[in-house]
Write an enzyme that holds these catalytic residues in place. Structure first.
Site, PDB file in Angstrom:
ATOM      1  N   GLU A 134       0.820  -1.214   0.000  1.00 36.05           N
ATOM      2  CA  GLU A 134       0.000   0.000   0.000  1.00 36.05           C
ATOM      3  C   GLU A 134       0.855   1.265   0.000  1.00 36.05           C
ATOM      4  O   GLU A 134       0.513   2.253  -0.645  1.00 36.05           O
ATOM      5  CB  GLU A 134      -0.937  -0.015   1.207  1.00 36.05           C
ATOM      6  CG  GLU A 134      -1.974  -1.113   1.174  1.00 36.05           C
ATOM      7  CD  GLU A 134      -2.794  -1.101  -0.097  1.00 36.05           C
ATOM      8  OE1 GLU A 134      -3.093  -0.005  -0.611  1.00 36.05           O
ATOM      9  OE2 GLU A 134      -3.135  -2.183  -0.586  1.00 36.05           O
ATOM     10  N   ASP A 202       3.856  -4.172  -6.161  1.00 40.17           N
ATOM     11  CA  ASP A 202       4.424  -5.389  -5.589  1.00 40.17           C
ATOM     12  C   ASP A 202       5.942  -5.388  -5.662  1.00 40.17           C
ATOM     13  O   ASP A 202       6.612  -5.800  -4.716  1.00 40.17           O
ATOM     14  CB  ASP A 202       3.862  -6.623  -6.296  1.00 40.17           C
ATOM     15  CG  ASP A 202       2.435  -6.916  -5.867  1.00 40.17           C
ATOM     16  OD1 ASP A 202       2.115  -6.738  -4.686  1.00 40.17           O
ATOM     17  OD2 ASP A 202       1.640  -7.329  -6.721  1.00 40.17           O
TER      18      ASP A 202
END
Length: 484
Positions: A134, A202
């Site tokens: 996040e 990611d």
């Protein structure tokens, strides 16, 4: 036009605010999708939108305003931020009371996690892997870049997209429906662009995880367990509904994580204590079920984290008024670790429940000498002063606390309470007005300050302060309304 603008915003926001945590082994496969989004919003504008949405969340979501929990997640989050790339904004981490597995990020460096993550993340590294992903959405400015991409594909202007942002972001689940309402070509293009964002988040997330000293393999481990657990579930968690975890995605994240050396980390006691606190107080289960969870989980866990289970039991006993049992456990825990804020917070509550707030006061004064102005200790200390009817001193402590922590509702609630006990009606109204402003209830906040100004002596410094704050709130309200 407004309807079409909302649909476009739903598309880009649903992708960014709901994580999928896709990871790819080869960073060279990542497309060049830019980094600055300078044509969309400035960092200052993003922070303005983030602040506005945070105020909306406070009024509509069950945000956990627990000083001990907040201290832990803030520490964990900033440990990751300190090792992230392209950090251009302050970060704020908070938790929503929701058993669904989810986390999301939005403008201004705000990262939310659901309490349900603690029910499924078995280690600190697993929880950190979610936060790292996040954080990367924010540092790479994915929401702003998605808006920019949508503006290129539609007649909507950036101003129109930004103007509808708060309405759309308040209901991100509508994004799924919005996809079906658009043309197939546009929807597929948006999905592809979103996957590029996820790959990038990611990649940066695993890199941040490793740099911060966590186990990079925790990310694929966590997602593998989630995929297995919900493979045949009739109602998977929202995260898996919007972004499924097929085997190839998990394989890719595993391959990327394996580029880093294995870390054999000891269990994190702060993580385990926070997890125990969430189970005891925020999991939505009764005391019998919570005690059963501690008993069952302890049998499968390392003896090194036994204290975390005793702490969880102590909270259950405390909350169910079994004070003697709670005290026995907390005495033993504090003897081992007398400076632990988890234990000091619980013991403070115990002393107050036993109607001995002066004991809490003495204990916390000693702790504050070791760790002055610590938020957990200070808020507990102020509460003990109020319970001991030393409201004048409590007001002095809380005035400094709210100055240092203006966004903490706990401080304003206690300040309102202490002033009410003293009969300081104007200051009580002012503290309550600050609570309302933090929840975007601007008109009522202004009304309360107006009442406080009328009560204050004519021409006094207090009246001047109230009037100045009214002007500030009116300006904030106008900026907030302009965003909509």
């Amino acid at each position: 036009m407004l309807k079409r603008t909302r649909s476009l915003l739903y598309l880009c926001i649903s992708a960014v605010l709901t994580p999928s945590f896709t990871a790819y082994a080869n960073s060279n496969d990542l497309p060049d999708i830019g980094t600055t989004a300078s044509g969309t919003l400035t960092i200052a504008q993003e922070r303005q939108y983030g602040d506005a949405y945070m105020r909306m969340l406070r009024s509509s979501k069950p945000i956990i305003d627990d000083p001990v929990v907040n201290e832990y997640i803030d520490s964990l989050g900033h440990r990751l931020v300190a090792n992230a790339s392209n950090v251009k904004t302050p970060f704020t981490f908070f938790m929503i009371r929701d058993r669904n597995i989810n986390a999301f990020a939005f403008f201004g460096g705000y990262v939310a996690m659901h309490s349900g993550l603690f029910l499924h993340a078995k280690s600190e590294s697993e929880l950190a892997s979610v936060l790292a992903h996040e954080i990367s959405h924010i540092t790479q400015r994915h929401l702003a870049r998605s808006m920019e991409e949508q503006a290129r594909r539609s007649p909507a202007t950036l101003a129109a997209l930004a103007g509808s942002l708060l309405l759309a972001i308040a209901a991100p689940e509508a994004g799924i429906a919005a996809i079906t309402a658009t043309t197939a070509g546009n929807a597929q293009s948006q999905i592809n662009y979103t996957r590029a964002n996820e790959r990038e988040a990611d990649r940066f997330g695993i890199e941040t995880l490793e740099k911060a000293g966590f186990e990079a393999r925790a990310m694929p481990q966590f997602f593998t367990r989630l995929a297995d657990e919900y493979r045949y579930a009739s109602t998977p968690p929202p995260m898996l509904l919007t972004h499924p975890l097929p085997e190839d995605r998990i394989t890719d994240s595993r391959a990327r994580a394996q580029q880093y050396p294995v870390r054999h980390l000891a269990p994190s006691m702060p993580y385990q204590l926070t997890r125990a606190r969430v189970i005891a107080r925020y999991a939505g289960i009764d005391s019998t079920a919570a005690l059963d969870w501690f008993d069952r989980t302890e049998k499968k866990s390392s003896p090194s984290i036994k204290d975390a289970f005793d702490y969880g039991r102590a909270l259950v006993y405390l909350d169910s008024q079994k004070l003697d049992q709670a005290k026995s456990l907390l005495d033993a825990l504090l003897k081992k670790d007398p400076d632990n804020n988890f234990y000091l917070d619980a013991m403070s509550d115990l002393y107050i429940a036993q109607q001995h707030p002066e004991k809490a006061q003495t204990m916390l004064e000693a702790a504050l000498k070791v760790n002055p102005r610590n938020p957990v200790l200070t808020i507990n200390y102020a509460n003990s002063l109020i319970e001991a009817k030393d409201n004048q001193k409590a007001v002095r402590v809380l005035q400094r606390y709210t100055h240092d922590n203006p966004n903490d509702l706990n401080g304003w609630h206690l300040l309102s309470q202490a002033n009410a006990h003293l009969g300081n009606n104007a200051e009580d109204l002012a503290a309550r007005a600050e609570i309302l402003a933090l929840k975007a209830d601007w008109n009522k906040a202004i009304q309360y300050y107006t009442q406080a100004s009328k009560i204050a002596d004519l021409g006094s410094l207090e009246q001047a302060r109230y009037d100045a704050r009214i002007d500030q709130l009116m300006a904030q309200r106008d900026r907030f309304m302009a965003l909509q």
